[in-house]
Motif scaffolding. Structure first.
Motif, mmCIF file in Angstrom:
data_model
loop_
_atom_site.group_PDB
_atom_site.id
_atom_site.type_symbol
_atom_site.label_atom_id
_atom_site.label_comp_id
_atom_site.label_asym_id
_atom_site.label_seq_id
_atom_site.Cartn_x
_atom_site.Cartn_y
_atom_site.Cartn_z
ATOM 1 N N GLY A 354 -2.893 11.825 -0.636
ATOM 2 C CA GLY A 354 -2.116 10.873 -1.308
ATOM 3 C C GLY A 354 -0.778 10.320 -1.261
ATOM 4 O O GLY A 354 0.069 9.287 -1.089
ATOM 5 N N ILE A 355 0.101 11.262 0.081
ATOM 6 C CA ILE A 355 1.154 10.268 0.337
ATOM 7 C C ILE A 355 0.654 9.298 1.600
ATOM 8 O O ILE A 355 1.411 8.610 1.801
ATOM 9 C CB ILE A 355 0.911 11.827 1.167
ATOM 10 N N ASN A 356 -0.714 8.940 1.970
ATOM 11 C CA ASN A 356 -1.026 8.162 2.650
ATOM 12 C C ASN A 356 -1.471 6.974 2.244
ATOM 13 O O ASN A 356 -0.738 6.164 2.086
ATOM 14 C CB ASN A 356 -2.416 7.642 3.771
ATOM 15 N N LEU A 357 -2.088 6.763 1.066
ATOM 16 C CA LEU A 357 -2.427 6.130 0.222
ATOM 17 C C LEU A 357 -0.707 5.540 -0.859
ATOM 18 O O LEU A 357 -1.001 3.872 -0.562
ATOM 19 C CB LEU A 357 -2.727 6.515 -1.538
ATOM 20 N N ILE A 358 0.453 6.500 -0.731
ATOM 21 C CA ILE A 358 1.517 5.588 -1.249
ATOM 22 C C ILE A 358 2.129 4.922 -0.301
ATOM 23 O O ILE A 358 2.212 3.974 0.032
ATOM 24 C CB ILE A 358 2.218 7.074 -1.618
ATOM 25 N N ALA A 359 1.501 5.712 1.114
ATOM 26 C CA ALA A 359 2.996 4.806 2.514
ATOM 27 C C ALA A 359 2.289 3.371 2.595
ATOM 28 O O ALA A 359 2.171 2.783 3.052
ATOM 29 C CB ALA A 359 2.434 6.057 3.160
ATOM 30 N N THR A 360 0.867 3.635 2.541
ATOM 31 C CA THR A 360 -0.005 2.590 3.205
ATOM 32 C C THR A 360 -0.113 1.122 1.803
ATOM 33 O O THR A 360 0.849 -0.131 2.034
ATOM 34 C CB THR A 360 -1.854 2.198 2.324
ATOM 35 N N VAL A 361 -0.041 1.640 0.512
ATOM 36 C CA VAL A 361 0.631 0.303 -0.540
ATOM 37 C C VAL A 361 2.312 -0.175 0.041
ATOM 38 O O VAL A 361 2.660 -1.248 -0.099
ATOM 39 C CB VAL A 361 0.662 1.131 -1.723
ATOM 40 N N LEU A 362 3.028 0.862 0.538
ATOM 41 C CA LEU A 362 3.921 0.374 0.528
ATOM 42 C C LEU A 362 4.478 0.039 2.360
ATOM 43 O O LEU A 362 5.873 -1.353 1.675
ATOM 44 C CB LEU A 362 4.883 1.604 0.872
ATOM 45 N N TRP A 363 3.789 0.314 2.950
ATOM 46 C CA TRP A 363 3.709 -0.679 4.065
ATOM 47 C C TRP A 363 3.236 -1.795 4.120
ATOM 48 O O TRP A 363 3.785 -2.907 4.555
ATOM 49 C CB TRP A 363 3.880 -0.026 5.254
ATOM 50 N N LEU A 364 2.788 -2.681 3.258
ATOM 51 C CA LEU A 364 1.931 -3.269 2.995
ATOM 52 C C LEU A 364 2.215 -4.417 2.060
ATOM 53 O O LEU A 364 2.709 -5.617 3.097
ATOM 54 C CB LEU A 364 -0.347 -3.414 2.293
ATOM 55 N N LEU A 365 2.851 -3.647 1.152
ATOM 56 C CA LEU A 365 3.959 -4.569 0.846
ATOM 57 C C LEU A 365 5.730 -4.894 1.640
ATOM 58 O O LEU A 365 6.064 -6.291 1.247
ATOM 59 C CB LEU A 365 4.801 -3.661 -0.736
#
Length: 445
Positions: A354-365
Motif C-alpha cells: 500500500g505505501i509503495n503504490l501510494i508513494a509511486t503514484v505521488l512520485w510519478l505526479l
C-alpha cells in the motif's frame, strides 16, 4: 515620509518572511518528531547506505586521536576523508545525537536556500513555499538528516553552492562566486564525482561574460580545488601518491561485472580483490553487452522510479518487514526487469504494498509536474539562455555521472531534487491558476 514604492517593497518583504516562517515551522515540526523517534530507536541511525562502514571509520579515527602520530595513517586507510570526517567532528561531542542535530540544522539551511532560490528566479512567495515544502516532504529530505549518510552534508552544500552560482550569473558580485566555490570545494571533498562540474560552471562564467570575467572564473576554480588539493598534497607527502585515496572506481567496475555474472556465466575467480581495471571492464563489456544493457536498464528504473519510501518507512521507521539483503531488489530488477519487480512487490506485506503504490503514484505526479515545470521555465522569455542552461545542466550532470557507480541508488538523484521541487511548484501554480481561471469564466457566464 514613506513612498508607495517603499511601502510595497516592505509589504513584499513581510509577506516573504511570513511564508518562509510557515516553511520553517513545517520543517522543524516534522524533524522534531523524527528526532524523538531517533532517541527511542538508536538503531535507525545506522539504516543509511554504507552506514556501518562509515561508523567504523568514525570510531577508528576517534581512537587514533589517542596517538596523534597514527592519525594520517588512519585517515588514508579509511579512504576519502570527506566520506566520514564531518561526521567524526559532530560525533565526537555526544555521539549520534549530535550528528543528527547537526544534520537537521544543515537540512534546515538547505530548505531556506531552496526557498530563496525559488524567490531569486520567480519572486513569488507562494511558489517558493510550495517548492520548499515539497522538498521537505521528499523521502530523502525526511530520512537523510536522521541517518549516517553523506547526503546529509553533500546535498545542502550543493543547494547553497548552486544558489550562489546562479545568483552570480544573474546579479554578479564576487562574494557570490567565493561562497559558491567554497561550498563546491567541500562538496567535492565529500564526493569527488562533483569535481568536474566546476569546469562546466567556469565555462558558463566565460560564455555569459564573453570572457570579461575570466578572473572571477579563475578565482572560483582556485577556491573549488583548494580543499581537495590540500588533502591530496598531504597524502602525497605521506605516501608519495598524489590522490584522494581509497577510490571506489575500480571496485565499482568489478561490481558491475559481478552483477552481469548473475545474468549469464562470467568467470570472476581470478579476482582475489573486488577491483578491476578499465581495460578489463571493457573487455567484459564487449563480450557480454546484453547483460550490461540489462543492468543499465535496471539502474535507470531505480534512479528514476524508486521513490525511496522503503528506506524511510521500511528501514528507518521499521513500519514493515524489509529484505535482509539490501541488494535484494537490485537483483530482482536485474533479472526480471521493472515488471518483475512490480509483481514481486505483491509477495510482501499489505502495508509495504500500500505505501509503495501510494508513494509511486505521488512520485510519478511529482515527476510529471516537474518536467512540465521545466518546459514552462525553458519557454519563459524573462530568463536568458545562460540561466536556463545553468539550471538544466546541473541535474543532467549529477544524474548522468551516477552511472559510474556500480549500482546507482535512488538517493544518488537527491542532490538534484531541489531543482525538481522548484519546477514542480512552477507547474503546480500554473495548473492551479488555469483551473481558477476556468472556474471564473464559468461563473461569469
Amino acid at each position: 515620509m514613506v513612498s508607495s514604492a517603499q511601502e510595497n517593497h516592505l509589504l513584499a518583504k513581510r509577506t516573504e518572511r511570513t511564508y518562509l516562517s510557515i516553511v520553517l515551522i513545517v520543517f522543524l515540526g516534522i524533524h522534531a518528531l523524527l528526532f524523538f523517534y531517533d532517541i527511542s530507536n538508536a538503531k535507525a541511525f545506522l539504516e543509511g547506505d554504507r552506514a556501518a562502514h562509515r561508523m567504523t571509520s568514525i570510531v577508528t579515527v576517534l581512537d587514533s586521536l589517542k596517538d596523534p602520530s597514527s592519525i594520517m595513517d588512519t585517515l588514508i586507510a579509511r579512504g576519502v576523508p570527506g566520506d566520514y570526517i564531518f561526521h567524526v567532528m559532530a560525533y565526537s561531542f555526544y555521539g549520534s545525537y549530535t550528528v543528527i542535530l547537526f544534520q537537521i540544522l544543515l537540512g534546515l539551511v538547505a530548505v531556506v536556500y531552496v526557498y530563496q532560490l525559488a524567490q531569486l528566479l520567480f519572486s513569488n512567495p507562494i511558489l517558493s513555499t510550495i517548492a520548499a515544502i515539497s522538498y521537505i516532504l521528499l523521502p530523502g529530505s525526511l530520512v537523510h538528516p536522521h541517518t549516517l549518510v553523506t547526503e546529509a552534508f553533500y546535498n545542502p552544500l550543493l543547494v547553497i553552492s548552486f544558489y550562489y552560482s546562479l545568483k552570480y550569473i544573474m546579479e554578479n558580485g564576487r562574494a557570490n562566486i567565493i561562497i559558491a566555490g567554497l561550498t563546491a570545494s567541500i562538496a567535492a571533498f565529500i564526493r569527488l564525482i562533483f569535481i568536474l562540474f566546476p569546469f562546466i560552471y567556469f565555462g558558463i562564467i566565460l560564455f555569459s561574460s564573453k570572457g570579461r570575467k575570466f578572473k572571477d572564473g579563475l578565482i572560483y576554480l582556485t577556491i573549488v580545488f583548494t580543499i581537495p588539493v590540500i588533502w591530496m598534497s598531504m597524502n602525497f607527502v605521506h605516501t608519495g601518491d598524489f590522490a584522494m585515496g581509497g577510490s571506489r572506481f575500480s571496485r565499482n567496475l568489478y561490481r558491475r561485472v559481478e552483477r552481469m555474472a548473475n545474468l549469464e556465466p562470467i568467470d570472476l575467480d581470478e579476482y582475489t580483490v573486488w577491483a578491476m581495471d578499465v581495460d578489463e571492464f571493457f573487455e567484459y563489456l564487449s563480450q557480454h553487452p546484453a547483460s550490461f544493457i540489462k543492468t543499465l536498464q535496471a539502474d535507470i528504473y531505480n534512479l528514476g522510479l524508486n521513490t525511496g519510501v522503503n528506506t524511510f518507512a521500511g528501514r528507518y521507521m521499521g513500519l514493515y518487514e524489509m529484505a535482509e539483503n539490501k541488494d535484494y531488489w537490485k537483483n530482482v530488477r536485474d533479472q526480471q526487469g521493472l515488471t518483475g519487480a512490480f509483481i514481486e512487490l505483491f509477495n510482501w506485506s499489505p502495508l509495504l504494498i500500500g505505501i509503495n503504490l501510494i508513494a509511486t503514484v505521488l512520485w510519478l505526479l511529482f515527476l510529471i509536474f516537474s518536467f512540465y515545470g521545466f518546459i514552462l521555465f525553458l519557454k519563459d522569455k524573462q530568463f536568458s539562455n545562460i540561466i536556463k542552461f545553468t539550471v538544466l545542466i546541473f541535474p543532467i550532470y549529477i544524474i548522468s555521472t551516477q552511472f559510474i557507480a556500480s549500482t546507482p541508488r535512488w538517493s544518488h538523484r537527491t542532490p538534484t531534487e531541489f531543482i525538481f521541487s522548484i519546477m514542480f511548484a512552477l507547474a503546480s501554480l500554473q495548473v492551479g491558476n488555469r483551473i481558477k481561471d476556468k472556474k471564473t469564466k464559468v461563473i461569469a457566464k
